[in-house]
Design an enzyme around this catalytic site. Structure first.
Site, PDB file in Angstrom:
ATOM      1  N   GLU A  72       0.812  -1.218   0.000  1.00  0.00           N
ATOM      2  CA  GLU A  72       0.000   0.000   0.000  1.00  0.00           C
ATOM      3  C   GLU A  72       0.845   1.268   0.000  1.00  0.00           C
ATOM      4  OE1 GLU A  72      -2.773   0.628   3.278  1.00  0.00           O
ATOM      5  OE2 GLU A  72      -3.684   2.277   2.152  1.00  0.00           O
ATOM      6  N   ASP A  88      -0.494  -5.099   3.241  1.00  0.00           N
ATOM      7  CA  ASP A  88      -0.864  -3.836   3.871  1.00  0.00           C
ATOM      8  C   ASP A  88      -0.160  -3.836   5.233  1.00  0.00           C
ATOM      9  OD1 ASP A  88      -1.951  -1.568   4.870  1.00  0.00           O
ATOM     10  OD2 ASP A  88      -4.019  -2.043   4.335  1.00  0.00           O
ATOM     11  N   ILE A  90      -0.167  -1.739   7.721  1.00  0.00           N
ATOM     12  CA  ILE A  90      -1.148  -1.490   8.788  1.00  0.00           C
ATOM     13  C   ILE A  90      -2.511  -1.367   8.119  1.00  0.00           C
ATOM     14  CG2 ILE A  90      -1.888  -0.054  10.716  1.00  0.00           C
ATOM     15  CD1 ILE A  90       0.906   1.043  10.998  1.00  0.00           C
ATOM     16  N   ASP A  91      -3.323  -2.386   8.257  1.00  0.00           N
ATOM     17  CA  ASP A  91      -4.701  -2.275   7.782  1.00  0.00           C
ATOM     18  C   ASP A  91      -5.521  -1.842   8.990  1.00  0.00           C
ATOM     19  OD1 ASP A  91      -6.757  -2.428   5.840  1.00  0.00           O
ATOM     20  OD2 ASP A  91      -7.494  -4.195   6.883  1.00  0.00           O
ATOM     21  N   THR A  93      -5.500   1.844   9.630  1.00  0.00           N
ATOM     22  CA  THR A  93      -4.614   2.929  10.097  1.00  0.00           C
ATOM     23  C   THR A  93      -5.360   3.897  11.013  1.00  0.00           C
ATOM     24  OG1 THR A  93      -3.274   2.724   8.105  1.00  0.00           O
ATOM     25  CG2 THR A  93      -3.066   4.776   9.303  1.00  0.00           C
ATOM     26  N   ASP A 224      -5.833  -4.642   0.739  1.00  0.00           N
ATOM     27  CA  ASP A 224      -6.768  -4.735   1.875  1.00  0.00           C
ATOM     28  C   ASP A 224      -7.407  -6.125   1.947  1.00  0.00           C
ATOM     29  OD1 ASP A 224      -6.661  -1.939   2.743  1.00  0.00           O
ATOM     30  OD2 ASP A 224      -7.711  -1.477   0.879  1.00  0.00           O
TER      31      ASP A 224
END
Ligand code: IPD
Length: 284
Positions: A72, A88, A90-91, A93, A224
């Site tokens: 990402e 990702d 940090i999915d 955020t 995601d």
């Protein structure tokens, strides 16, 4: 079609190792990080997103130099048939910034454009969901998904994961809010309720577990959904298009409807689609 030999089990175990390492960075920094805006004031990113992606990317590139990488924060390009890590860092955020304990690391591998290995690790709750194609899906490597009995699906008794997304005007936003209203209202499906976990990956794991009956979103990306997709599929659930009519969406579709394992899923899906007044459109 790509025919490179790939050891899914080894990759699965390595992705878990990386996710646990990255998880310590998330727990040490959640709620403390400054953030920037991306597309608008609710599309947020932190320096930790970039540093976790860089950590994971450098390790994956070193160990699997022939594989492609999509992430990402640093590598947004179209998916090919090559084995491709889609991650990702940090999915969730926004959850991370607010210390709402639903940010996670989402690490997937796609081969021939299909998700084949997935790891979703939430370090705040100590949950690691993972799956390898044709090998089932597990919570913390030991408990097979789903966690609840796969009872028949019905829209009127459904608990549904939804997200508002970051576009807060225009046609897509109107379709979403009209759909929410139609699903919730007495004149519509009058579903049991909605939940927003703030993370596509964790919404998908909740559907794979059976604690959500479905999750519907327009606007998210392959990073995601890649890891969560195979976890859902291996739990016995299904992923179709978030726009009506397409039973076989691509990883890069950007519109998704995930449904938990259970009888009558086709009827559930067509019933759900009947509440969507139009077609969402997102650039691929
Ligand atoms: C977002 C989350 C959110 C979803 C968005 C995603 P991010 O990812 O998964 O739940 O609604 O579509 O972009 O920005 O937190 O990595």
């Amino acid at each position: 079609m790509n025919k490179m030999a790939v050891n899914y089990e080894e990759i699965h175990d390595y992705l878990i190792e990386l996710a646990l390492e990255a998880g310590a960075v998330l727990t040490a920094n959640t709620g403390t990080s400054a953030y920037d805006d991306k597309a608008n004031a609710v599309d947020l990113v932190t320096a930790i997103d970039a540093s976790v992606e860089s950590l994971i990317k450098s390790k994956l590139r070193a160990k699997y130099p022939a594989f492609d990488f999509i992430g990402e924060e640093s590598e947004k390009h179209a998916l090919s048939d090559l084995p491709t890590f889609i991650i990702d860092p940090i999915d969730g955020t926004t959850n991370f910034i607010h210390a709402f304990p639903f940010s996670c690391i989402s690490l997937g591998l796609a081969v021939n454009r299909k998700s084949v290995v997935g790891v979703v690790h939430n370090p705040h709750l100590n949950t690691t969901y993972s799956a390898i194609v044709n090998n089932g899906a597990y919570l913390n490597s030991t408990t097979r998904l789903p966690l609840t009995p796969a009872t028949p699906l019905s829209l009127s008794s459904a608990l549904i994961g939804i997200e508002w997304g970051t576009d807060r005007d225009g046609t897509n936003f109107k379709i979403k809010t009209d759909t929410f209203k139609s699903l919730a209202s007495k004149q519509g499906a009058m579903v049991h309720g909605f939940r927003s976990l703030g993370s596509a990956a964790q919404n998908l794991c909740a559907v794979a577990s059976g604690s959500l009956d479905a999750y519907w979103e327009g606007g998210c990306y392959a990073w995601d959904v890649c890891a969560g997709w195979i976890i859902l599929q291996e739990a016995g659930g299904r992923m179709v298009d978030g726009n009506p009519g397409n039973w076989k969406p691509d990883l890069e579709e950007r519109t998704y409807l995930a449904v938990r394992p259970g009888a009558d899923s086709e009827k559930f899906i067509t019933d759900f689609w009947s509440h969507i007044p139009g077609k969402m459109f997102y650039q691929s």
